[in-house]
Design a protein around this motif. Structure first.
Motif, PDB file in Angstrom:
ATOM      1  N   VAL A 176       0.916  -1.268   0.197  1.00 32.17           N
ATOM      2  CA  VAL A 176      -0.016   0.004  -0.089  1.00 32.17           C
ATOM      3  C   VAL A 176       1.017   1.007  -0.043  1.00 32.17           C
ATOM      4  CG1 VAL A 176      -1.798   1.264   1.291  1.00 32.17           C
ATOM      5  CG2 VAL A 176      -1.696  -1.240   1.251  1.00 32.17           C
ATOM      6  N   HIS A 177       0.423   2.117  -0.778  1.00 36.31           N
ATOM      7  CA  HIS A 177       1.409   3.564  -0.868  1.00 36.31           C
ATOM      8  C   HIS A 177       0.915   4.688  -0.046  1.00 36.31           C
ATOM      9  CE1 HIS A 177       3.902   6.463  -2.367  1.00 36.31           C
ATOM     10  NE2 HIS A 177       2.980   7.147  -3.087  1.00 36.31           N
ATOM     11  N   LEU A 178       1.557   5.238   1.069  1.00 37.50           N
ATOM     12  CA  LEU A 178       1.190   6.125   1.887  1.00 37.50           C
ATOM     13  C   LEU A 178       1.671   7.432   1.593  1.00 37.50           C
ATOM     14  CD1 LEU A 178       2.097   4.210   5.361  1.00 37.50           C
ATOM     15  CD2 LEU A 178       0.077   3.930   3.944  1.00 37.50           C
ATOM     16  N   ILE A 179       0.653   8.288   1.538  1.00 33.72           N
ATOM     17  CA  ILE A 179       0.970   9.632   1.031  1.00 33.72           C
ATOM     18  C   ILE A 179       0.273  10.616   2.201  1.00 33.72           C
ATOM     19  CG2 ILE A 179       0.457  11.510  -0.767  1.00 33.72           C
ATOM     20  CD1 ILE A 179      -0.368   9.207  -2.775  1.00 33.72           C
ATOM     21  N   ASN A 180       1.426  11.297   2.789  1.00 34.60           N
ATOM     22  CA  ASN A 180       0.975  12.015   3.881  1.00 34.60           C
ATOM     23  C   ASN A 180       0.469  13.598   3.264  1.00 34.60           C
ATOM     24  OD1 ASN A 180       3.391  13.813   3.237  1.00 34.60           O
ATOM     25  ND2 ASN A 180       4.420  12.496   4.868  1.00 34.60           N
ATOM     26  N   GLY A 181       0.187  14.430   4.409  1.00 35.18           N
ATOM     27  CA  GLY A 181      -0.570  15.673   4.036  1.00 35.18           C
ATOM     28  C   GLY A 181       0.348  16.604   2.949  1.00 35.18           C
ATOM     29  N   VAL A 182       1.816  16.840   3.304  1.00 31.47           N
ATOM     30  CA  VAL A 182       2.233  17.730   2.743  1.00 31.47           C
ATOM     31  C   VAL A 182       3.063  16.979   1.446  1.00 31.47           C
ATOM     32  CG1 VAL A 182       4.797  16.787   3.536  1.00 31.47           C
ATOM     33  CG2 VAL A 182       4.293  19.331   2.798  1.00 31.47           C
ATOM     34  N   GLU A 183       2.998  15.477   1.220  1.00 30.31           N
ATOM     35  CA  GLU A 183       3.243  15.134   0.033  1.00 30.31           C
ATOM     36  C   GLU A 183       2.065  15.274  -0.807  1.00 30.31           C
ATOM     37  OE1 GLU A 183       4.409  10.690  -1.619  1.00 30.31           O
ATOM     38  OE2 GLU A 183       4.383  10.929   0.433  1.00 30.31           O
ATOM     39  N   PHE A 184       0.743  14.995  -0.610  1.00 29.76           N
ATOM     40  CA  PHE A 184      -0.518  15.350  -1.453  1.00 29.76           C
ATOM     41  C   PHE A 184      -0.518  16.461  -1.735  1.00 29.76           C
ATOM     42  CE2 PHE A 184      -5.237  15.597  -1.729  1.00 29.76           C
ATOM     43  CZ  PHE A 184      -5.018  15.172  -3.038  1.00 29.76           C
ATOM     44  N   ALA A 185      -0.106  17.601  -0.792  1.00 24.84           N
ATOM     45  CA  ALA A 185      -0.197  19.119  -1.230  1.00 24.84           C
ATOM     46  C   ALA A 185       0.935  19.300  -2.458  1.00 24.84           C
ATOM     47  CB  ALA A 185      -0.007  20.021   0.135  1.00 24.84           C
ATOM     48  N   ARG A 186       1.983  18.833  -2.236  1.00 19.51           N
ATOM     49  CA  ARG A 186       3.069  18.955  -3.181  1.00 19.51           C
ATOM     50  C   ARG A 186       2.694  18.332  -4.573  1.00 19.51           C
ATOM     51  NH1 ARG A 186       9.199  19.135  -3.111  1.00 19.51           N
ATOM     52  NH2 ARG A 186       9.829  18.824  -5.143  1.00 19.51           N
ATOM     53  N   MET A 187       1.962  17.251  -4.500  1.00 23.90           N
ATOM     54  CA  MET A 187       1.518  16.608  -5.722  1.00 23.90           C
ATOM     55  C   MET A 187       0.490  17.430  -6.475  1.00 23.90           C
ATOM     56  SD  MET A 187       1.013  12.899  -4.141  1.00 23.90           S
ATOM     57  CE  MET A 187      -0.001  12.313  -5.324  1.00 23.90           C
ATOM     58  N   ILE A 188      -0.699  18.302  -5.824  1.00 25.92           N
ATOM     59  CA  ILE A 188      -1.460  18.892  -6.230  1.00 25.92           C
ATOM     60  C   ILE A 188      -0.746  20.483  -6.955  1.00 25.92           C
ATOM     61  CG2 ILE A 188      -3.381  20.599  -5.659  1.00 25.92           C
ATOM     62  CD1 ILE A 188      -4.073  18.550  -3.601  1.00 25.92           C
ATOM     63  N   VAL A 189       0.053  21.058  -6.156  1.00 34.16           N
ATOM     64  CA  VAL A 189       0.742  22.026  -6.721  1.00 34.16           C
ATOM     65  C   VAL A 189       1.752  21.640  -7.834  1.00 34.16           C
ATOM     66  CG1 VAL A 189       2.655  23.974  -6.248  1.00 34.16           C
ATOM     67  CG2 VAL A 189       1.111  23.021  -4.468  1.00 34.16           C
ATOM     68  N   GLU A 190       2.148  20.607  -7.981  1.00 33.08           N
ATOM     69  CA  GLU A 190       2.993  20.021  -9.469  1.00 33.08           C
ATOM     70  C   GLU A 190       2.181  20.175 -10.399  1.00 33.08           C
ATOM     71  OE1 GLU A 190       5.357  16.815  -7.358  1.00 33.08           O
ATOM     72  OE2 GLU A 190       6.989  17.785  -8.238  1.00 33.08           O
ATOM     73  N   ASN A 191       0.770  19.396 -10.111  1.00 32.57           N
ATOM     74  CA  ASN A 191      -0.228  19.575 -11.279  1.00 32.57           C
ATOM     75  C   ASN A 191      -0.591  20.732 -11.717  1.00 32.57           C
ATOM     76  OD1 ASN A 191      -1.694  17.377 -12.711  1.00 32.57           O
ATOM     77  ND2 ASN A 191      -3.236  18.717 -11.597  1.00 32.57           N
ATOM     78  N   GLY A 192      -0.776  21.700 -10.799  1.00 34.46           N
ATOM     79  CA  GLY A 192      -1.520  23.244 -11.000  1.00 34.46           C
ATOM     80  C   GLY A 192      -2.570  23.214 -10.490  1.00 34.46           C
ATOM     81  N   VAL A 193      -3.074  24.389  -9.881  1.00 31.33           N
ATOM     82  CA  VAL A 193      -4.118  24.368  -9.052  1.00 31.33           C
ATOM     83  C   VAL A 193      -5.407  25.435  -9.845  1.00 31.33           C
ATOM     84  CG1 VAL A 193      -3.008  24.260  -6.930  1.00 31.33           C
ATOM     85  CG2 VAL A 193      -3.138  26.429  -7.913  1.00 31.33           C
ATOM     86  N   TYR A 194      -5.082  25.691 -10.920  1.00 36.00           N
ATOM     87  CA  TYR A 194      -5.880  26.826 -11.735  1.00 36.00           C
ATOM     88  C   TYR A 194      -7.275  26.211 -12.038  1.00 36.00           C
ATOM     89  CZ  TYR A 194      -1.487  29.133 -12.674  1.00 36.00           C
ATOM     90  OH  TYR A 194      -0.166  29.936 -12.354  1.00 36.00           O
ATOM     91  N   SER A 195      -7.418  24.812 -11.984  1.00 40.67           N
ATOM     92  CA  SER A 195      -8.638  24.448 -12.330  1.00 40.67           C
ATOM     93  C   SER A 195      -9.424  23.728 -11.123  1.00 40.67           C
ATOM     94  CB  SER A 195      -8.784  23.431 -13.455  1.00 40.67           C
ATOM     95  OG  SER A 195      -8.086  22.384 -12.940  1.00 40.67           O
ATOM     96  N   LEU A 196      -8.976  24.147  -9.800  1.00 43.33           N
ATOM     97  CA  LEU A 196      -9.490  23.515  -8.811  1.00 43.33           C
ATOM     98  C   LEU A 196     -10.828  23.905  -8.657  1.00 43.33           C
ATOM     99  CD1 LEU A 196      -6.824  24.142  -5.828  1.00 43.33           C
ATOM    100  CD2 LEU A 196      -7.890  21.801  -6.127  1.00 43.33           C
ATOM    101  N   PRO A 197     -11.681  22.865  -8.300  1.00 38.17           N
ATOM    102  CA  PRO A 197     -13.430  23.159  -8.210  1.00 38.17           C
ATOM    103  C   PRO A 197     -13.898  23.578  -6.775  1.00 38.17           C
ATOM    104  CG  PRO A 197     -12.832  20.667  -8.030  1.00 38.17           C
ATOM    105  CD  PRO A 197     -11.320  21.279  -8.055  1.00 38.17           C
ATOM    106  N   LEU A 198     -12.842  23.436  -5.906  1.00 40.56           N
ATOM    107  CA  LEU A 198     -13.186  23.760  -4.534  1.00 40.56           C
ATOM    108  C   LEU A 198     -13.161  25.066  -4.143  1.00 40.56           C
ATOM    109  CD1 LEU A 198     -12.289  20.370  -2.963  1.00 40.56           C
ATOM    110  CD2 LEU A 198     -14.316  20.938  -3.801  1.00 40.56           C
TER     111      LEU A 198
END
Length: 286
Positions: A264-286
């Motif tokens: 199982v791959h574990l992804i903590n908070g800062v790692e997930f946040a970094r994944m989002i930033v790397e992908n780009g936040v311009y189309s965030l729906p929330l």
């Protein structure tokens, strides 16, 4: 008030060398394109007569001895007149300036005086040594991502409830090209396991990522791992991978143990946040 007039200002550099520098102090030595970091070994100030003469060795391996004038000299007559010495031990050698020194430390190493007090740069020196040891040079892209991820994680923790966090994970997987599904919640999730988001990649022959999402601070325990592994087992997913995404600081040791055993791959908070930033936040729906 004028009694010091007529004395060279650089006399204080010698005084600092003899009196201020103490055992345990860190010394930064600028070199051409790089720098060394040493730690002072003791509180003894050595001179030409008291220093260990075996340290006077030139590039060809020739050792100097005291000559008739009281100066260390080589057999060909070359004299060494260092005056005073401090014994040090190396902390880090040949650190490239451009890759590991921050702006404040980089600028301070341009000084032309004999020595200076850089106690205000203690953190910068320690960071440079650590980066050099870990082979992590300064990189503006990474620095930006790390800082942005920390800020985004704080917003996620304060603004998103469980449902909103699951929506964010679903949105992220869609940005990666997956078709997503959010299974209906049911009272028997404890027995049947649980997956909050199921992401299937058609272009990867239907490869599926089963994701358990946790809005946690502090630690996430092994229960999240148990939920996702049980869900996969009971629903017979073959070509798939299991993730646990949590806004936690870290996972418990038992969770890490179970995750390794269950793949199982574990992804903590800062790692997930970094994944989002790397992908780009311009189309965030929330």
């Amino acid at each position: 008030m004028f009694k010091d007039w007529g004395y060279p200002r650089n006399r204080y550099y010698l005084w600092r060398f003899l009196n201020e520098m103490k055992a345990g102090d860190i010394v930064v030595v600028p070199l051409q394109g790089c720098f060394d970091v040493y730690r002072i070994v003791d509180d003894v100030v050595y001179n030409n007569e008291t220093i260990d003469h075996t340290v006077w060795v030139d590039w060809n391996g020739n050792t100097a001895t005291l000559d008739k004038d009281g100066y260390p000299a080589y057999a060909d007559g070359r004299q060494i007149d260092m005056g005073f010495y401090r014994k040090v031990t190396p902390v880090a050698i040949d650190i490239p300036r451009g890759d590991y020194a921050g702006q404040a430390l980089y600028s301070r190493m341009k000084i032309m005086q004999t020595n200076c007090n850089i106690n205000d740069l203690n953190d910068e020196v320690e960071e440079a040594v650590k980066r050099f040891a870990d082979k992590i040079p300064i990189n503006l892209h990474n620095e930006f991502l790390n800082d942005a991820a920390k800020g985004l994680l704080q917003q996620m923790r304060t603004k998103l409830n469980d449902s909103k966090l699951e929506q964010l994970v679903e949105w992220y997987m869609k940005q990666l090209g997956a078709d997503t599904k959010v299974p209906a919640k049911n009272a028997s999730a404890c027995d049947e396991g649980d997956a909050d988001v199921i992401a299937t990649f058609g272009r990867l022959n239907g490869f599926t990522v089963l994701i358990q999402v946790k809005a946690h601070q502090g630690y996430t325990n092994e229960w999240a791992v148990s939920q996702i592994t049980t869900y996969k087992k009971l629903n017979n997913y073959q070509s798939s991978q299991m993730w646990v995404i949590s806004t936690c600081d870290d996972f418990s040791e038992q969770a890490k143990h179970d995750a390794e055993a269950g793949n199982v791959h574990l992804i903590n908070g800062v790692e997930f946040a970094r994944m989002i930033v790397e992908n780009g936040v311009y189309s965030l729906p929330l």
